[in-house]
Design an enzyme around this catalytic site. Sequence first.
Site, PDB file in Angstrom:
ATOM      1  N   HIS A 263     -23.374 -19.795-121.027  1.00 33.14           N
ATOM      2  CA  HIS A 263     -24.229 -18.662-121.415  1.00 33.14           C
ATOM      3  C   HIS A 263     -23.584 -17.333-121.024  1.00 33.14           C
ATOM      4  CE1 HIS A 263     -28.176 -16.739-122.228  1.00 33.14           C
ATOM      5  NE2 HIS A 263     -27.801 -15.898-121.265  1.00 33.14           N
TER       6      HIS A 263
ATOM      7  N   ARG B 255     -33.224 -16.842-106.646  1.00 30.56           N
ATOM      8  CA  ARG B 255     -33.195 -16.818-108.099  1.00 30.56           C
ATOM      9  C   ARG B 255     -34.608 -16.751-108.652  1.00 30.56           C
ATOM     10  NH1 ARG B 255     -30.128 -21.331-111.881  1.00 30.56           N
ATOM     11  NH2 ARG B 255     -30.528 -20.356-113.920  1.00 30.56           N
TER      12      ARG B 255
ATOM     13  N   GLU C 123     -29.692 -11.555-125.812  1.00 24.99           N
ATOM     14  CA  GLU C 123     -29.963 -12.884-125.263  1.00 24.99           C
ATOM     15  C   GLU C 123     -30.172 -13.974-126.301  1.00 24.99           C
ATOM     16  OE1 GLU C 123     -29.303 -13.522-122.378  1.00 24.99           O
ATOM     17  OE2 GLU C 123     -29.379 -11.599-121.341  1.00 24.99           O
TER      18      GLU C 123
END
Length: 625
Positions: free
Chosen positions: A315, A578, A338
């Site tokens: 990604h 995260r 995205e």
Amino acid sequence: MNYKIFIFLLAIAACNSKNEMSEETKKVDEVIPVKDPHSFAIPSESVIKHLSWNATVDFEKKSIAGVATFDLKNSDEASKIVLDTKDLNISKVTDAAGNELAFNLGEKVDHLGSPLEIKITPETTKVAIHYSTSPGAEALQWLDPVQTADKKEPFLFTQSQAILARSWVPVQDSPGIRFTYDAEVTVPKGLMALMSAENPTETNDTGVYTFKMDQAIPAYLLALAVGDLEFKRIGARSGVYAEPSVVEKAAYEFGELEQMISAAEELYGPYQWEEYDIIVLPPSFPFGGMENPRLTFATPTILAGDRSLTSLVAHELAHSWSGNLVTNATWNDFWLNEGFTVYFEQRIMEKLYGRAYSEMLASLSAQDLKTEVEEMIADGLESDTRLKLELEGRNPDDGVTSIAYDKGYLFLRSIEEEVGRERFDAFLKMYFNDNAFKGMTTEGFLDRLEKDLYKKNNLTFNREKAEEWIYQPGLPSTAPTPKSDKFAMVDAEWEKLKGGATPLDLNTSEWSSHEWLHFVRSIPEDYTAEDMKMLDTAFKFTDTGNSEVLTAWLIKSISKNYTPAYDRLENFLINTGRRKFLMPLYEEMIKTEKGTAMAKEIYAKARPNYHFVSTNSIDALLENK
């Protein structure tokens, strides 16, 4: 020559030029950006083109003292340049000759900070801003040694996306404004400094490091990391930085990096940034990864030991085309960064590991998207389930949801399925090449889609259908549904369990972490704490090293009041920053009074370890609880 005429002529020249990009095109984008609601900049009057940054990092004061010198491109009527700042201490501003320039720091605006207005003339070629950051600068994460992997040295890293670059550099902080840069950064001796630029591979004896970035980037891709770091090369143009105790594990985890780069190039053209390195940051990093050019920032939560979570690397690598090369013009167009990147990521994973593997990833993402759409609508945020957002007056981080990522992906996948992969690939390759180092709006993309894909191939473009995806909330009824045969086999094993089989009777020996994640997500609603204990005894979910599987298991554990997992829950929340993992866990806890008390108790211990991006979200979540 009148500036507007100059720009117009440049645009004509660009249209008549060859598809191949010149070195000058890489360096300077002459297109005037659209008005950005999240920036005070007025680029039509004066716009930055190059940054020379001289800075000293002070861990004791938790501050950076610096001079940011900008080369300017001015209109014929320019009387000022306006930069974005947030909680910066500005001491003086000078021109190229060292003469002081008048400046004014405007009132602070929620989310945006304060405009820095500097008086100039059309002939002003440079401005130099002398300043220091505040200890609470939102982009800067200052870590004490105890907060790092090796517990020996302090650590600093930045997170500039979306509009936090202005909290450590006075800059025109808009994704539509690009500039090249060079830097000289002084850090404590014994530590290494890295930026989103050409980087050192060894710690030097002086603590002074120089950097150069010849490709023009927007401010949100400015990045700095300082710490006790080592470098290990993976391939001819790739490597990994990490703390000494982590670097070997990281190098193994990213061992297929060169294959990923080659696969990406085969799909959509040459990698334009020369080197592709990854730095594994301490656990407080709030995202899975950040696509800073030449130096992807990555969370240690992807170091599963079996390369099972490296789709995140695919990604961030894909962002080297989608986002870094062709960039959303404003944060209202965030899906252009995205959605394309998720599509590209899936294609890389398919190319390397096969369609069955990539469809597992797509199916998991579709599950997340469906859940988030339902939750957003229930919370009164239906308008935020559109691809084209309206974020004026709001924090652009509000747009960081699975809508931009996974709804955007499904939209692009629907186009591929309609026109055929061969045509769509040819269009995407042209799209990345023709618009390289430029900003892109949603409307501009639709125009290019119609012209360069549909009309070029004598196909009928259903603009109304495309606009339903972009401007309407929720998911169209015609949205593609990724299907995984492997997940169907997992579901079959669940049926065995429901029919009376024991966990050890199941055929799980060939499962990847993705099958396990689907298995955990499929735990029935009527399962009790005793049922959870049965599964945990057999499969050791509470002890798993895979963060994705662990988070799913902990969410189920909270909902089933499976207390044997609570120690691991607390440890995970304290040592993981995260946001993707933090938010669903805290959200699950606050569904009950007992859980809310537990959430607040854990958060009091964990908050000092989190980045502003995470605390900002969790503070709001717990505010009225």
